[in-house]
Design an enzyme around this catalytic site. Sequence first.
Site, PDB file in Angstrom:
ATOM      1  N   GLY A  97       0.768  -1.237   0.000  1.00 31.56           N
ATOM      2  CA  GLY A  97       0.000   0.000   0.000  1.00 31.56           C
ATOM      3  C   GLY A  97       0.800   1.290   0.000  1.00 31.56           C
ATOM      4  CD  GLU A 155      -4.814   0.410   3.863  1.00 31.71           C
ATOM      5  OE1 GLU A 155      -3.859   0.930   3.252  1.00 31.71           O
ATOM      6  OE2 GLU A 155      -4.697  -0.112   4.980  1.00 31.71           O
ATOM      7  CG  ASP A 156      -2.111  -2.823   1.599  1.00 36.92           C
ATOM      8  OD1 ASP A 156      -2.814  -3.590   2.282  1.00 36.92           O
ATOM      9  OD2 ASP A 156      -0.881  -2.724   1.766  1.00 36.92           O
ATOM     10  CG  HIS A 157      -4.662  -8.398   0.462  1.00 36.05           C
ATOM     11  ND1 HIS A 157      -4.013  -9.009  -0.585  1.00 36.05           N
ATOM     12  CD2 HIS A 157      -5.592  -9.285   0.914  1.00 36.05           C
ATOM     13  CE1 HIS A 157      -4.517 -10.226  -0.755  1.00 36.05           C
ATOM     14  NE2 HIS A 157      -5.476 -10.417   0.129  1.00 36.05           N
TER      15      HIS A 157
END
Length: 469
Positions: free
Chosen positions: A261, A298-300
Amino acid sequence: MTPIWSYVDSYSSSVDEVSTSSVNRLLEVLSIPLFILYIVVLVLVFIGFTQITFHFNKKAQLQLDFLVDDDSLEPVTILRPLKGIDSNMLSCLESSFQQKYPLEKLEIIFCVQSAVDPAIPIVNTLIEKYSNVDAKLMIDQDQKSLDFFGSNPKVNNLHKGYKAAKYDILWVLDSNIYTDPHTLRRSIYTLQNNKNNGSSVPAWLRRDKTVKMVTHVPIVASNSKHRINWGSKLDEMFMSTSHAKFYVALNRIQPAPCINGKSNIYKRSDLDKSVELITRQRILKGDGLKHFAKYIGEDHMIAIAIFENVDGCAGMSRDVVLQPVSGQNSVKEYIQRRARWLRIRKYMVSAATFLEPTTESLLSGIIGSFSVNVLLKDKSSINWTWFICHMIAWFVIDAIQYEKLINVTNNNVSSVIVPRKFHLGQFARFWALREFLALPIWVISMCGTDIQWRGQPFKILPDLSAEPL
């Protein structure tokens, strides 16, 4: 008359032969999937290494630059979430103002939650210095009740900028990241033309996918003046060798999303549409990011949403992004950081995390040298010659890759951030320590359940969201 013990000895011998034969047969059967796993790891190493060697250098970047037509570039909003002071923060934030991108197509939004955040004076200085750039600072309006949509403070902070962004294409960039001035041009070209490292085949395993996210390879540079900085050197070693190699390889093949991220570009409309499909509810424009506030990673989860719901995949633009690290960082702190993120990944990508030790040089070498010995030489032992050759080859590949990434970052880095130098002796020392620590760190992360994140303990729920303890 034959003594009774002769029959006993004969029977025992037969049992031993049958037992030995069964064990050997079992080892042969087990060696086949182990050998296949070993070959898969070597293929990933080869792909990552060759991609970095041929595409992550100044010459390859210039080739991509030559193809970019400024008139055809779409407008972009850069979102940078801030909290506190990071290492070389002024240079990192200033790199957004220094992007070689048409100014009429660029907007920069800095997001902070607290009106007394120490990063605010730095941002105001840059906005005043680059008054010709469309840049603004956004602070939570209600200081008595800061925006809260879930456990993830980055998402809580970013939401206001995400919603207010003037343009659909967003570049979400952490505050401690420095970028080359041409990164945005190459990235938008990559996004608009469905490219991955310049190739027209963005995902080898999923050719039906279209590039709807651009990711950059994150690199750590230790510029600490403290003697106790082994932790940051280990971070630097991990990100420039093992992580970079497999990050590039997996994003080239793309069996599934593999996103860090630190620096990513995607369209707000794609993410909002993905959230509507996930929740089966109509959402207001710019409210899609709220959905990811319940996740630590949250990036994944954003990458999965784009991958699964809008037929998107990630493309690379031949760029690395640099995180300078200074101050005192001990080996213990390095171990805690790695264990924390491995523990998070254990819940989010369980199968890949459980297999991760097999991608490290030592265990991979043991698996390979043992399975080769069983299958080719019918010996139930490690082929030490094979193991030594394996380790030497892995070391050489990592050393070459590390030096190449140093060269590409040094060519693009600000003079304020001290360029790295390649010293073979220093590289060998930290490389060996990182390799030996890899398996113990994995064991530590697998044994624990709680996740310490920004001083707050969390547990991961079945839906992969995080709950404070």
